[in-house]
Write a protein that holds these residues in place. Sequence first.
Motif, short mmCIF file in Angstrom:
data_model
loop_
_atom_site.label_atom_id
_atom_site.label_comp_id
_atom_site.label_asym_id
_atom_site.label_seq_id
_atom_site.Cartn_x
_atom_site.Cartn_y
_atom_site.Cartn_z
N SER A 105 0.54 -1.00 0.05
CA SER A 105 -0.08 0.14 -0.66
C SER A 105 0.99 1.12 -0.35
CB SER A 105 -1.18 0.50 1.03
OG SER A 105 -1.88 -0.57 0.74
N LEU A 240 -6.42 -1.34 2.02
CA LEU A 240 -8.16 -0.28 1.72
C LEU A 240 -8.62 -1.09 2.63
CD1 LEU A 240 -8.95 2.48 0.59
CD2 LEU A 240 -10.87 0.79 -0.80
N ALA A 241 -9.27 -0.09 3.78
CA ALA A 241 -10.31 -0.10 5.22
C ALA A 241 -11.58 -0.40 4.03
CB ALA A 241 -10.30 0.62 6.19
N LEU A 262 -10.55 -2.53 9.06
CA LEU A 262 -9.84 -1.18 9.51
C LEU A 262 -8.61 -1.14 8.40
CD1 LEU A 262 -9.21 -1.26 13.64
CD2 LEU A 262 -10.62 0.15 12.02
N VAL A 264 -6.11 0.92 5.33
CA VAL A 264 -6.01 1.78 4.55
C VAL A 264 -6.96 2.86 4.58
CG1 VAL A 264 -4.17 3.22 3.33
CG2 VAL A 264 -3.54 0.99 3.69
N GLY A 265 -7.11 4.05 4.84
CA GLY A 265 -8.23 5.17 4.63
C GLY A 265 -8.05 5.52 3.58
N ARG A 266 -9.13 6.13 2.46
CA ARG A 266 -9.12 6.56 1.18
C ARG A 266 -8.66 7.34 1.09
NH1 ARG A 266 -12.88 3.82 -1.67
NH2 ARG A 266 -14.44 2.66 0.06
N ALA A 267 -8.98 8.89 2.46
CA ALA A 267 -7.81 9.91 1.80
C ALA A 267 -6.44 10.11 1.41
CB ALA A 267 -8.18 10.43 2.81
N HIS A 278 3.00 6.64 7.27
CA HIS A 278 1.79 6.23 6.79
C HIS A 278 0.96 5.51 7.97
CE1 HIS A 278 2.25 8.49 3.10
NE2 HIS A 278 3.46 7.85 3.29
N HIS A 282 -2.65 6.01 9.33
CA HIS A 282 -3.92 5.72 8.97
C HIS A 282 -4.72 4.66 10.28
CE1 HIS A 282 -4.26 5.82 4.94
NE2 HIS A 282 -2.73 5.97 4.04
N ARG A 292 -9.41 2.23 18.69
CA ARG A 292 -10.28 1.99 18.02
C ARG A 292 -11.10 0.57 18.43
NH1 ARG A 292 -9.57 3.07 11.28
NH2 ARG A 292 -7.35 2.48 11.40
#
Length: 311
Positions: A105, A240-241, A262, A264-267, A278, A282, A292
Amino acid sequence: MDTMRERFVTVTSEVLDTDPRLAVVLAEITMDGFRPARQRHPDRVVNVGIREQLLIGVGGGLALTGLRPVMHTFGSFLVERPFEQVKLDFGHQGTGGVLVSAGASYDWPAGGYTHMSPGDVALLDTLDGWTVHVPGHPDEAEALLRHAYADGDRKVYVRLSLQANGSARPVDGSRFRTVREGGRGVVLAVGPTLDGVLAATEGLDVTVLYGTTVRPFDSAGLRAAVGNGPADVVLVEPYLAGTSTAAANDALGDLPHRALGLGVGRAELRRYGTAEEHTAAHGLDPAGLRQRITDFLGVRRETPGAGVRTR
């Protein structure tokens, strides 16, 4: 310890010597590592240059001749850029081959977003019949690569990363493995996320599953860990989460449950930084995961080891 990518070169070069069906197609990336194998097998180690669509097209053509093609480059250039060729030259033509990626990623943040591929597994999820391996250690990568090369004519994606767990676990190319048992929820850690998940859940009364093969999704393994429900399930994936949330929901469709994905975020994170930064950004470092997971389960920090049995 060597990296997964270095182990890929070693194992694949060895199999090229013993299996006349195996062929390797490269797009410059990792070409230096395969120069000795190319000298021995110039007809089965092909470098197409920086032409990723051609990389897949050549692999598909080799598959039509009866060879077992292995196509390799960074994930963003292997799955995302030539996706139409992957869809048509393998799916539509009904051929099989092995995609082996590097970079994961965000293994090389300085390369920028062009070299990041958090959406690769989700993208392959739109196609039928792909097996997806996500090793968490070079030894696991070797085992899964050998499995993929010997897997008849199936379509297989092996996702390699510089991030790795401290030790290898037994892998069989199909099932999730129970690493820790508990009663207040199930956390599935995929590939190189395992060490972080174990640290984040220390002292929590939860079951930790370890997955290195995520497609097909081990529905039976998840159901066995959950029991008769109701259940709380957290999926921690290094891409990707939410990529596997639907698969988990399908596996538990007849049971009352909640699922939290949970990853990697989309942003897009536009500062290069380091891979570790990173991971923290994330929320995939132990502290971020801990917060979380406990928020989702509604539990407070417990005494380390309480209610926990580790295998």
